[in-house]
Design a protein around this motif. Structure first.
Motif, short mmCIF file in Angstrom:
data_model
loop_
_atom_site.label_atom_id
_atom_site.label_comp_id
_atom_site.label_asym_id
_atom_site.label_seq_id
_atom_site.Cartn_x
_atom_site.Cartn_y
_atom_site.Cartn_z
N GLU A 77 0.85 -1.19 0.00
CA GLU A 77 0.00 0.00 0.00
C GLU A 77 0.88 1.24 0.00
N LYS A 78 0.70 2.11 -0.99
CA LYS A 78 1.44 3.36 -1.06
C LYS A 78 0.80 4.34 -0.09
N MET A 79 1.64 4.98 0.74
CA MET A 79 1.13 5.92 1.73
C MET A 79 1.97 7.19 1.74
N THR A 87 -3.11 7.53 10.18
CA THR A 87 -3.40 6.14 10.54
C THR A 87 -2.66 5.71 11.80
N TYR A 88 -1.41 6.14 11.95
CA TYR A 88 -0.56 5.62 13.04
C TYR A 88 -0.02 6.69 13.98
N GLY A 89 -0.41 7.94 13.78
CA GLY A 89 0.17 9.04 14.54
C GLY A 89 -0.02 8.96 16.04
N ASN A 90 -1.07 8.30 16.50
CA ASN A 90 -1.32 8.18 17.94
C ASN A 90 -0.66 6.95 18.55
N ASP A 91 0.02 6.17 17.74
CA ASP A 91 0.67 4.94 18.21
C ASP A 91 2.18 5.20 18.33
N ILE A 96 8.95 6.56 15.30
CA ILE A 96 10.26 6.54 14.62
C ILE A 96 10.09 6.57 13.10
N ILE A 97 9.10 5.86 12.58
CA ILE A 97 8.86 5.85 11.14
C ILE A 97 8.49 7.25 10.67
N ILE A 98 7.57 7.88 11.37
CA ILE A 98 7.13 9.23 11.00
C ILE A 98 8.30 10.21 11.10
N SER A 99 9.05 10.13 12.17
CA SER A 99 10.21 11.01 12.35
C SER A 99 11.25 10.79 11.25
N LYS A 111 3.74 0.32 2.49
CA LYS A 111 3.55 -0.56 3.63
C LYS A 111 3.35 -1.96 3.05
N THR A 112 4.27 -2.86 3.38
CA THR A 112 4.21 -4.22 2.83
C THR A 112 3.19 -5.05 3.60
#
Length: 127
Positions: A77-79, A87-91, A96-99, A111-112
């Protein structure tokens, strides 16, 4: 003689957003560079093409360096960074991925199906 190859990418222990990322991969010779003719196994994340020149000299096969390297063709899935944040900002597990995406100016990731995130570069495609 110019020969064509497909390189398959498999999940490893860690994938990195950085450009120094080293994949687990294998490759095999193919007759033509056609995305529609590449079969991907269930444990494969994606593939890319490359060429090599092979020359026979005094009975020895000399194999050249990789050239004409395509972008990666990923299954997943391309994001965008906005989608990842939404989708994941509160987790905290995805902080680390976002940063890393922000620090490395990564606009898109894939996302594989294994839950890993891989940066998409300008020649890469999600299929």
């Amino acid at each position: 003689m110019l020969k064509h190859y497909v390189e398959y990418l498999y999940p490893g222990i860690l994938f990195s957003i950085s450009k120094a990322f080293k994949p687990n991969s294998s490759f095999s010779e193919i007759s033509e560079r056609d995305v529609s003719k590449v079969s991907i196994s269930e444990n494969c994340i994606g593939f890319r093409f490359f060429d090599r020149t092979e020359t026979v000299l005094d009975g020895e096969i000399l194999i050249g360096h990789r050239k004409n390297i395509s972008g990666w063709y990923y299954k997943g899935e391309k994001m965008t960074i906005e989608q990842v944040k939404e989708t994941y900002g509160n987790d905290d597990n995805f902080r680390i991925i976002i940063s890393s995406m922000e620090c490395n100016d990564v606009e898109f990731v894939v996302k594989t199906r294994f839950g890993q995130f891989i940066p998409l570069h300008y020649k890469d495609e999600v299929i």
